[in-house]
Design an enzyme around this catalytic site. Structure first.
Site, PDB file in Angstrom:
ATOM      1  N   ALA A  11       0.801  -1.227   0.000  1.00 38.63           N
ATOM      2  CA  ALA A  11       0.000   0.000   0.000  1.00 38.63           C
ATOM      3  C   ALA A  11       0.829   1.269   0.000  1.00 38.63           C
ATOM      4  CB  ALA A  11      -0.931   0.008   1.222  1.00 38.63           C
ATOM      5  N   ARG A  16      10.836   7.707  -0.428  1.00 38.10           N
ATOM      6  CA  ARG A  16      12.274   7.856  -0.556  1.00 38.10           C
ATOM      7  C   ARG A  16      12.804   7.405  -1.920  1.00 38.10           C
ATOM      8  NH1 ARG A  16      14.323   5.209   4.992  1.00 38.10           N
ATOM      9  NH2 ARG A  16      12.243   4.266   4.919  1.00 38.10           N
ATOM     10  N   GLU A 161      10.426   0.106  16.539  1.00 42.82           N
ATOM     11  CA  GLU A 161      10.805   0.823  15.326  1.00 42.82           C
ATOM     12  C   GLU A 161      11.944   1.792  15.637  1.00 42.82           C
ATOM     13  OE1 GLU A 161       9.642   0.057  12.394  1.00 42.82           O
ATOM     14  OE2 GLU A 161       8.230  -1.388  13.246  1.00 42.82           O
ATOM     15  N   ARG A 338      15.549  -6.848 -33.957  1.00 40.67           N
ATOM     16  CA  ARG A 338      14.279  -6.603 -33.269  1.00 40.67           C
ATOM     17  C   ARG A 338      13.484  -7.903 -33.183  1.00 40.67           C
ATOM     18  NH1 ARG A 338      12.281  -1.950 -37.077  1.00 40.67           N
ATOM     19  NH2 ARG A 338      10.353  -2.168 -35.862  1.00 40.67           N
ATOM     20  N   ASN A 382      23.314 -14.128 -50.580  1.00 39.16           N
ATOM     21  CA  ASN A 382      24.158 -13.028 -50.097  1.00 39.16           C
ATOM     22  C   ASN A 382      23.491 -11.695 -50.439  1.00 39.16           C
ATOM     23  OD1 ASN A 382      27.062 -12.312 -49.076  1.00 39.16           O
ATOM     24  ND2 ASN A 382      26.655 -10.924 -50.785  1.00 39.16           N
TER      25      ASN A 382
END
Length: 460
Positions: A11, A16, A161, A338, A382
Site C-alpha cells: 500500500a 524515498r 521501530e 528486433r 548473399n
C-alpha cells in the site's frame, strides 16, 4: 499444516524512491518487487493470497492481477500503517467466516525474499507451536530497521521501530524483516486493539505482538541469508542490492562452466539459461528468458532480451530481442535484431544491419548496412551492402520473399510485397518492384547525367 492465507503489504508510496512509480512496481533483475514477492509466496500454495493496496491502488492492483489472476485485492483506507493494512485484509478475508490456521504476512519491498526461507519460517512456526513467529536477520548496520528486543531467555519481548527506539535498543543488530506468521485467531485478536501512539502516528503491526504474547509464545526465526530479506527504501539501496545479487548470479554461472571475464560489468537476470563453455565478454546484459547454447560467445557490449543463441554462435556489440540465432551464426558488430527473427545455422548479420520479423535461411549472409524487415530469405543467399526491404506502404506491413542462392547487388531496394526466386542475381542500385523468376538477372537502368563545368550558384 496448510497455509490459510498470505497477505502481501503493497500500500505504501515509497517516498524515498523519489518516483511517480509506486515502490513495489520498481524493477529488480527484470521483475518488479511485487512480482518477485508474489511468486515466492505463491510457491507456498496459500489457500488465499491477498495484496493490500492504497497508493496508486488501481495501478498496483492491475499489476498484481497480471502476476496471478486469483489474487484478492484489499484496499487500505487513509488510516496509515502496516497494522491498519492487516486489519483491512483480515476484515475482507474473514467476511465469510473466521480464518483458521497460519497466516503469512510479508512486505513487498524485499525483492530477494525466497520461497525456501518462507517454507523454513512456516515449518519453524508450526513445529514450535508459536502463536506468532517473526522472521529476523542479523545486520552489521541495522539502521532503518525495527529492532528485535528479547528477554534474558531469548524470548521475543517486542519489536521497536527505529524512530521509537532508545540508545540501548538502537545498539541491537537483530532486526525485523517485516515477515510474520500468525495463528489466524491470535492475529485477529492482536490487531483489534492497535493504536497510533507512536512517533509516526501509525498503526504498527509490530505492536500486535504485545497482544499475541498473551495468547501464545512469540518466537523468532532468523533468516540464514540476510540478502534474502533485505528491504529497498531508496535507489541507493536498490543499486547496492542489485549489484550484490548480480555478483552471486555471475559466480553461480562461472561455477557451472561459463566464462565471465568481468562480472562487474556483466548483468544476468534470473531467468537466463547458459550452457557450459559459453563466454560472456564485458559490458553485456542478458535479460528476460534468454538462452545461450554451448560454446557461444556474447559480447562485448551486447544486450540480449528474450533471445535464443544456439551453440557456437557469436554476438558482438549488438542488441538482440525476441530472436532465435542458429548455431555458428555470426552477429555484429553494431547489429540490431528486433523481435520476431529466425536466423538459421551459419548465417551472418553484420555491421549496421537491422532485422525485424525476418526468416534467414542457413548460410545466408547480410553483411552490412542493410535493413531486412518482414522478409524471408532462402539458403546460401548473399545480400549486398545498403540493401533495404521497403516493407511499409503507410498502412500495412508487406513481406519480401527472396529465394536461395540469390546474389543481391549493393544498394538494392525491394518494394514489398515482392517475391524473388532462386538462383537470381540483381544488379547494384536496383529497385525491385515486381516478381523475379528463378534463374534470372534483374537490374534497374538509371541514366547517369554529367554536367561539365558546373558550379554552385554562389560561385558563379
Amino acid at each position: 499444516m496448510a497455509l490459510s492465507a498470505a497477505i502481501i503489504l503493497a500500500a505504501g508510496e515509497g517516498t524515498r524512491m523519489r518516483s511517480t512509480t509506486p515502490k513495489v512496481l520498481h524493477t529488480f533483475a527484470g521483475k518488479t518487487f511485487l512480482e518477485r514477492v508474489m511468486a515466492s509466496v505463491s510457491a507456498l500454495d496459500p489457500d488465499t493470497l491477498a495484496v493490500v493496496v492504497h497508493y496508486q491502488a488501481e495501478r498496483v492492483a492491475r499489476a498484481a492481477r497480471s502476476y496471478r489472476d486469483d489474487v484478492v485485492i484489499v484496499g487500505q483506507d487513509d488510516v496509515p500503517g502496516t497494522g491498519r493494512a492487516v486489519q483491512c485484509a483480515m476484515d475482507q478475508l474473514a467476511a465469510d467466516g473466521p480464518l483458521t490456521g497460519p497466516v503469512l504476512i510479508a512486505a513487498s519491498d524485499m525483492p530477494l525474499l525466497d520461497a525456501a526461507t518462507l517454507r523454513d519460517l512456516l515449518a519453524f512456526h508450526e513445529d514450535s507451536g508459536n502463536g506468532a513467529t517473526v522472521l529476523t536477520t542479523m545486520l552489521d548496520d541495522p539502521t532503518g530497521y525495527g529492532r528485535i528486543i528479547r528477554d534474558r531467555e531469548g524470548n521475543v519481548l517486542r519489536i521497536v521501530e527505529q524512530r521509537d527506539a532508545n540508545s540501548s535498543e538502537l545498539a541491537v543488530h537483530e532486526v525485523n524483516t517485516s515477515v510474520y506468521v500468525f495463528d489466524a485467531a491470535v492475529l485477529a485478536k492482536a490487531i483489534a486493539g492497535l493504536d497510533s501512539n507512536n512517533a509516526q502516528g501509525e498503526f504498527y503491526l509490530t505492536d500486535a505482538l504485545e497482544t499475541a504474547k498473551a495468547d501464545g509464545t512469540v518466537g523468532a526465526f532468523a533468516a540464514p541469508d540476510p540478502l534474502s530479506v533485505e528491504g529497498v527504501n531508496d535507489r541507493v539501496q536498490l543499486a547496492t542490492l542489485s549489484r550484490q545479487h548480480n555478483r552471486r548470479v555471475c559466480e553461480r554461472w562461472m561455477r557451472e562452466g561459463v566464462t565471465i571475464l568481468d562480472p562487474e560489468t556483466t548483468w544476468i537476470e534470473d531467468d537466463v539459461e547458459l550452457s557450459r563453455d559459453v563466454t560472456v565478454l564485458p559490458g553485456s546484459f542478458l535479460q528476460g528468458r534468454t538462452v545461450v547454447g554451448e560454446g557461444a560467445v556474447v559480447g562485448p557490449y551486447t544486450t540480449l532480451i528474450d533471445a535464443t543463441v544456439d551453440a557456437g554462435a557469436t554476438v558482438e556489440r549488438s542488441r538482440v530481442q525476441g530472436t532465435h540465432i542458429g548455431a555458428h551464426a555470426t552477429i555484429g558488430p553494431w547489429t540490431y535484431l528486433r523481435p520476431g527473427n529466425e536466423l538459421g545455422e551459419h548465417t551472418k548479420a553484420g555491421a549496421f544491419v537491422e532485422m525485424k520479423n525476418a526468416r534467414i535461411g542457413e548460410r545466408t549472409k547480410v553483411p552490412h548496412l542493410s535493413y531486412v524487415g518482414d522478409a524471408e530469405l532462402g539458403e546460401d543467399t548473399n545480400i549486398g551492402g545498403g540493401t533495404i526491404t521497403a516493407n511499409y506502404d503507410g498502412v500495412h506491413k508487406n513481406r519480401t520473399r527472396i529465394g536461395s542462392n540469390v546474389h543481391v547487388g549493393a544498394g538494392n531496394l525491394f518494394v514489398a510485397p515482392v517475391e524473388v526466386g532462386d538462383d537470381v542475381t540483381t544488379g547494384a542500385g536496383s529497385v525491385v518492384r515486381h516478381a523475379v523468376p528463378d534463374g534470372s538477372m534483374a537490374y534497374s537502368e538509371n541514366t547517369q547525367h554529367v554536367v561539365e563545368g558546373w558550379k554552385p550558384a554562389w560561385e558563379r
